[in-house]
Design a protein around this motif. Sequence first.
Motif, PDB file in Angstrom:
ATOM      1  N   LEU A 378       0.823  -1.210   0.000  1.00  0.00           N
ATOM      2  CA  LEU A 378       0.000   0.000   0.000  1.00  0.00           C
ATOM      3  C   LEU A 378       0.856   1.259   0.000  1.00  0.00           C
ATOM      4  O   LEU A 378       0.532   2.248  -0.666  1.00  0.00           O
ATOM      5  N   ASN A 379       1.949   1.239   0.733  1.00  0.00           N
ATOM      6  CA  ASN A 379       2.866   2.392   0.718  1.00  0.00           C
ATOM      7  C   ASN A 379       3.472   2.601  -0.660  1.00  0.00           C
ATOM      8  O   ASN A 379       3.667   3.746  -1.092  1.00  0.00           O
ATOM      9  N   ASN A 380       3.756   1.498  -1.360  1.00  0.00           N
ATOM     10  CA  ASN A 380       4.330   1.618  -2.706  1.00  0.00           C
ATOM     11  C   ASN A 380       3.307   2.107  -3.720  1.00  0.00           C
ATOM     12  O   ASN A 380       3.655   2.813  -4.674  1.00  0.00           O
ATOM     13  N   VAL A 381       2.045   1.717  -3.536  1.00  0.00           N
ATOM     14  CA  VAL A 381       1.013   2.069  -4.516  1.00  0.00           C
ATOM     15  C   VAL A 381       0.444   3.460  -4.244  1.00  0.00           C
ATOM     16  O   VAL A 381       0.353   4.300  -5.141  1.00  0.00           O
ATOM     17  N   TYR A 382       0.042   3.732  -2.994  1.00  0.00           N
ATOM     18  CA  TYR A 382      -0.667   4.959  -2.665  1.00  0.00           C
ATOM     19  C   TYR A 382       0.242   6.076  -2.170  1.00  0.00           C
ATOM     20  O   TYR A 382      -0.128   7.245  -2.237  1.00  0.00           O
ATOM     21  N   GLY A 383       1.386   5.724  -1.624  1.00  0.00           N
ATOM     22  CA  GLY A 383       2.218   6.729  -0.996  1.00  0.00           C
ATOM     23  C   GLY A 383       2.076   6.672   0.515  1.00  0.00           C
ATOM     24  O   GLY A 383       1.613   5.684   1.087  1.00  0.00           O
ATOM     25  N   ALA A 384       2.448   7.774   1.167  1.00  0.00           N
ATOM     26  CA  ALA A 384       2.531   7.763   2.630  1.00  0.00           C
ATOM     27  C   ALA A 384       1.170   7.859   3.298  1.00  0.00           C
ATOM     28  O   ALA A 384       0.987   7.362   4.410  1.00  0.00           O
ATOM     29  N   MET A 385       0.186   8.506   2.661  1.00  0.00           N
ATOM     30  CA  MET A 385      -1.099   8.780   3.306  1.00  0.00           C
ATOM     31  C   MET A 385      -2.241   8.173   2.506  1.00  0.00           C
ATOM     32  O   MET A 385      -2.413   8.494   1.317  1.00  0.00           O
ATOM     33  N   HIS A 386      -3.020   7.316   3.166  1.00  0.00           N
ATOM     34  CA  HIS A 386      -4.204   6.740   2.519  1.00  0.00           C
ATOM     35  C   HIS A 386      -5.074   6.094   3.592  1.00  0.00           C
ATOM     36  O   HIS A 386      -4.556   5.552   4.581  1.00  0.00           O
ATOM     37  N   PRO A 387      -6.412   6.117   3.437  1.00  0.00           N
ATOM     38  CA  PRO A 387      -7.277   5.486   4.448  1.00  0.00           C
ATOM     39  C   PRO A 387      -7.011   4.004   4.651  1.00  0.00           C
ATOM     40  O   PRO A 387      -7.097   3.497   5.779  1.00  0.00           O
ATOM     41  N   GLU A 388      -6.672   3.285   3.583  1.00  0.00           N
ATOM     42  CA  GLU A 388      -6.407   1.851   3.729  1.00  0.00           C
ATOM     43  C   GLU A 388      -5.113   1.591   4.493  1.00  0.00           C
ATOM     44  O   GLU A 388      -4.982   0.564   5.177  1.00  0.00           O
ATOM     45  N   ILE A 389      -4.154   2.508   4.392  1.00  0.00           N
ATOM     46  CA  ILE A 389      -2.924   2.367   5.176  1.00  0.00           C
ATOM     47  C   ILE A 389      -3.241   2.533   6.665  1.00  0.00           C
ATOM     48  O   ILE A 389      -2.718   1.795   7.514  1.00  0.00           O
ATOM     49  N   GLN A 413      -0.566   2.372  16.627  1.00  0.00           N
ATOM     50  CA  GLN A 413      -1.849   3.045  16.732  1.00  0.00           C
ATOM     51  C   GLN A 413      -1.691   4.555  16.676  1.00  0.00           C
ATOM     52  O   GLN A 413      -2.567   5.259  16.152  1.00  0.00           O
ATOM     53  N   GLN A 414      -0.586   5.088  17.192  1.00  0.00           N
ATOM     54  CA  GLN A 414      -0.336   6.523  17.068  1.00  0.00           C
ATOM     55  C   GLN A 414      -0.220   6.928  15.600  1.00  0.00           C
ATOM     56  O   GLN A 414      -0.750   7.965  15.182  1.00  0.00           O
ATOM     57  N   LYS A 415       0.443   6.098  14.797  1.00  0.00           N
ATOM     58  CA  LYS A 415       0.537   6.378  13.357  1.00  0.00           C
ATOM     59  C   LYS A 415      -0.844   6.312  12.708  1.00  0.00           C
ATOM     60  O   LYS A 415      -1.180   7.137  11.840  1.00  0.00           O
ATOM     61  N   ALA A 416      -1.648   5.331  13.124  1.00  0.00           N
ATOM     62  CA  ALA A 416      -2.992   5.202  12.563  1.00  0.00           C
ATOM     63  C   ALA A 416      -3.847   6.420  12.898  1.00  0.00           C
ATOM     64  O   ALA A 416      -4.619   6.905  12.056  1.00  0.00           O
ATOM     65  N   ARG A 422      -5.673  13.053   9.112  1.00  0.00           N
ATOM     66  CA  ARG A 422      -5.333  13.791   7.895  1.00  0.00           C
ATOM     67  C   ARG A 422      -6.147  13.343   6.686  1.00  0.00           C
ATOM     68  O   ARG A 422      -6.532  14.172   5.857  1.00  0.00           O
ATOM     69  N   VAL A 423      -6.390  12.054   6.552  1.00  0.00           N
ATOM     70  CA  VAL A 423      -7.062  11.566   5.340  1.00  0.00           C
ATOM     71  C   VAL A 423      -8.573  11.441   5.522  1.00  0.00           C
ATOM     72  O   VAL A 423      -9.321  11.509   4.539  1.00  0.00           O
ATOM     73  N   ASN A 424      -9.051  11.242   6.763  1.00  0.00           N
ATOM     74  CA  ASN A 424     -10.490  11.128   7.002  1.00  0.00           C
ATOM     75  C   ASN A 424     -11.084  12.380   7.629  1.00  0.00           C
ATOM     76  O   ASN A 424     -12.233  12.718   7.364  1.00  0.00           O
ATOM     77  N   GLY A 425     -10.304  13.069   8.457  1.00  0.00           N
ATOM     78  CA  GLY A 425     -10.810  14.237   9.168  1.00  0.00           C
ATOM     79  C   GLY A 425     -10.821  13.998  10.665  1.00  0.00           C
ATOM     80  O   GLY A 425     -10.967  12.866  11.125  1.00  0.00           O
ATOM     81  N   ILE A 426     -10.690  15.061  11.434  1.00  0.00           N
ATOM     82  CA  ILE A 426     -10.576  14.900  12.889  1.00  0.00           C
ATOM     83  C   ILE A 426     -11.894  14.464  13.518  1.00  0.00           C
ATOM     84  O   ILE A 426     -11.913  13.928  14.630  1.00  0.00           O
ATOM     85  N   ASP A 427     -13.027  14.694  12.832  1.00  0.00           N
ATOM     86  CA  ASP A 427     -14.324  14.327  13.403  1.00  0.00           C
ATOM     87  C   ASP A 427     -14.957  13.147  12.672  1.00  0.00           C
ATOM     88  O   ASP A 427     -16.156  12.888  12.842  1.00  0.00           O
ATOM     89  N   HIS A 428     -14.175  12.424  11.894  1.00  0.00           N
ATOM     90  CA  HIS A 428     -14.723  11.271  11.169  1.00  0.00           C
ATOM     91  C   HIS A 428     -14.937  10.113  12.137  1.00  0.00           C
ATOM     92  O   HIS A 428     -14.169   9.939  13.099  1.00  0.00           O
ATOM     93  N   PRO A 429     -15.967   9.298  11.940  1.00  0.00           N
ATOM     94  CA  PRO A 429     -16.181   8.143  12.825  1.00  0.00           C
ATOM     95  C   PRO A 429     -14.995   7.204  12.924  1.00  0.00           C
ATOM     96  O   PRO A 429     -14.742   6.632  13.997  1.00  0.00           O
ATOM     97  N   TYR A 430     -14.249   7.029  11.830  1.00  0.00           N
ATOM     98  CA  TYR A 430     -13.062   6.171  11.890  1.00  0.00           C
ATOM     99  C   TYR A 430     -12.004   6.761  12.825  1.00  0.00           C
ATOM    100  O   TYR A 430     -11.334   6.025  13.558  1.00  0.00           O
ATOM    101  N   THR A 431     -11.860   8.084  12.801  1.00  0.00           N
ATOM    102  CA  THR A 431     -10.900   8.733  13.690  1.00  0.00           C
ATOM    103  C   THR A 431     -11.313   8.573  15.151  1.00  0.00           C
ATOM    104  O   THR A 431     -10.463   8.377  16.033  1.00  0.00           O
ATOM    105  N   ILE A 432     -12.614   8.643  15.427  1.00  0.00           N
ATOM    106  CA  ILE A 432     -13.107   8.426  16.792  1.00  0.00           C
ATOM    107  C   ILE A 432     -12.754   7.014  17.261  1.00  0.00           C
ATOM    108  O   ILE A 432     -12.327   6.802  18.408  1.00  0.00           O
ATOM    109  N   THR A 433     -12.906   6.040  16.377  1.00  0.00           N
ATOM    110  CA  THR A 433     -12.528   4.662  16.721  1.00  0.00           C
ATOM    111  C   THR A 433     -11.033   4.546  16.990  1.00  0.00           C
ATOM    112  O   THR A 433     -10.606   3.838  17.909  1.00  0.00           O
TER     113      THR A 433
END
Length: 662
Positions: A378-389, A413-416, A422-433
């Motif tokens: 995923l790092n090779n395909v998308y780069g450093a930032m992506h939701p799947e990463i 988990q800190q990296k996640a 950055r990629v989902n937003g600070i108030d996105h449900p995934y970020t809350i999780t």
Amino acid sequence: MENSPSEETKETTAALCNGHHSSDSNTDFTKVPVVKAECESNVLETDKAKKMVESITDVEDSTKEIVRKAAFTVGSLKEFEFDIRFNPDVYSPDVLHANPDGERLKKERQLVKDAAEFLVIVQIPSFLRDCLDHSASPLDGATLSEAMHNRGINIRYLGKIAEMLSKVPQLEYVYSIAVAELITRCAKHLFTTYLQGVEMMSLSAAISHFLNCLLSSCSVPHYSNGSDELNIKIAKKNKNKRRIRSGVLSSQDNEWTNTAPKSLWTNISAELKTYYGWTIESETIDTAIAKYSLQKISLLRSFCMKVGVQILLREYCFDNRHKQTFFEEDIINIFPIVKHINPRATDAYHFYTTGQTKIQQGYLKDGYELISEALNLLNNVYGAMHPEIAQCLRMLARLNYIMGDHAEAMSYQQKAVLMSERVNGIDHPYTITEYTHLALYCFANSQISTALKLLYRARYLAIVVCGENHPEIALLDSNIGLVLHAVGEYDLSLRFLEKALGLNIKYYGAKSLKVAVSYHLVARAQSCMGDFRSALQNEKETYGIYKQQLGEEHEKTKESSECLRHLTQQAVILQKKMNEIYTGKLGGSFPPLQIQPPTMGSVLDMLNIINGILFVQISQQDIETFRAEFERSQKKSDGATKDDIDEGTSKRDVEEADWASR
């Protein structure tokens, strides 16, 4: 002239096949049986080949007929192929079809009817069942839309889903999310038309006026007159053209000022009825907020994300009836919203799903290696930032935590968390999780204050997104209550745990195992505060649920029974001493309460349980027994397969022998 050996063999073979013997003295009659056997074998093989060709031809014909019937049944556009294509324009009144009465158009319309029937009868009830068992638990409109799309349900069925949700009290929170999504989507449709007649110089004033009409309680919102700057700009133009255009421009520019809260809400209600087939039983936005348990800050967030409006970060007061909520300076920017399909890294997705399968089978290290490889791809395909990463990092953090490496789990988990912000937003449900998971790993690493801050942050964002009536809030409150319980803040801990208990009863049912755990947590907090009577009552509820759901011999039931016995003893001792004091007996004094402060290990175990992480202790003997049982079942299945093969082979041999004898 003498015959050659080959010619003699041919003559002998021909004679034998005709039932005669050759009188030639040069013929070697010792080879006659062999030649005769070869002749019969050739004849048999020829007949067998003919039979095989005929059978294959029959099979092909029958298969073709089966495919033709199946293609006709499913409404395929081709006779001998499964060609199913959904034409979105078959019922569009503005589209002129080449052959309106043709057979192809009828098939296309029937396909659309069948697909719609399947969605209404099968997929939508299945989605509601998933929400009931909490395998799907949307937090906002975006996650609700994603859950619908994952099941093939179009957004135009959102009104139908809202109608069905209104009949299920246990899914009240999903119903509120669906209603909020319906309102904001219809407001988006009207906002798109609304902006068409707005000049660039008046854009901020027009947007703030629309937001005031949509969300403010002010009955007559005043708009900022941004036409002064526009008039100055127009005055600088050619004097000859100014006279011609001034009247037209002013009428077009000021058309948006005629929008009022009542007319806007009337248009939204009409759009809900015509576009989604759903009727809203409210005359204003305020009555809708009260009836459907909505909150204006969540509607504002959802609307701005849908139309691409960026507003100033400040406290907005929506309930002031004499002052409007939004002003021209609150509108910072507006961005285009572009729909697109996210490409998928196929190899990385294959590694990730295979790793998940390995983890489910218990091979944690193999799964860890596969998901690590997926992360590299995923790092090779998308780069450093992506939701799947971020998703891969979260999975690696969870695996490290399960395998006992808490420090590495916190690092991943800190990296996640950073990536999801950055990629989902600070108030996105995934970020809350992500915040919730990081809080758990911080607590495991003895960073208790950090864990508590993360949980407070996650709870605040969840309330902004969906409000307090949601199962996710119950989970966050349970986590916060446990952490506060660990640091000795029993009073505050009890408030959070009681709130979580009420939500769990509401959304999971009074006899759910989650409710039993919540009762037990409340009882623990009350016992630490010395309220043994209330603790005993709550622990009785826990014991009753465990006994009904798991049986008396289950480990959890026995633990609850032991806890009941301890609480009963403490309550009896306390009551005896209090009676002695009330009667005035000498020496009467409060006994030392046997309150056991919770250990960090016990609190961490409860945190693991409520977050869905269960560590099952299995002895080496149990592992060997399971392995032997698994190998035995494998041998049994292999033996059954071999018997089927032998049976099929023997049956084929009998048929060939019978055919040869005939």
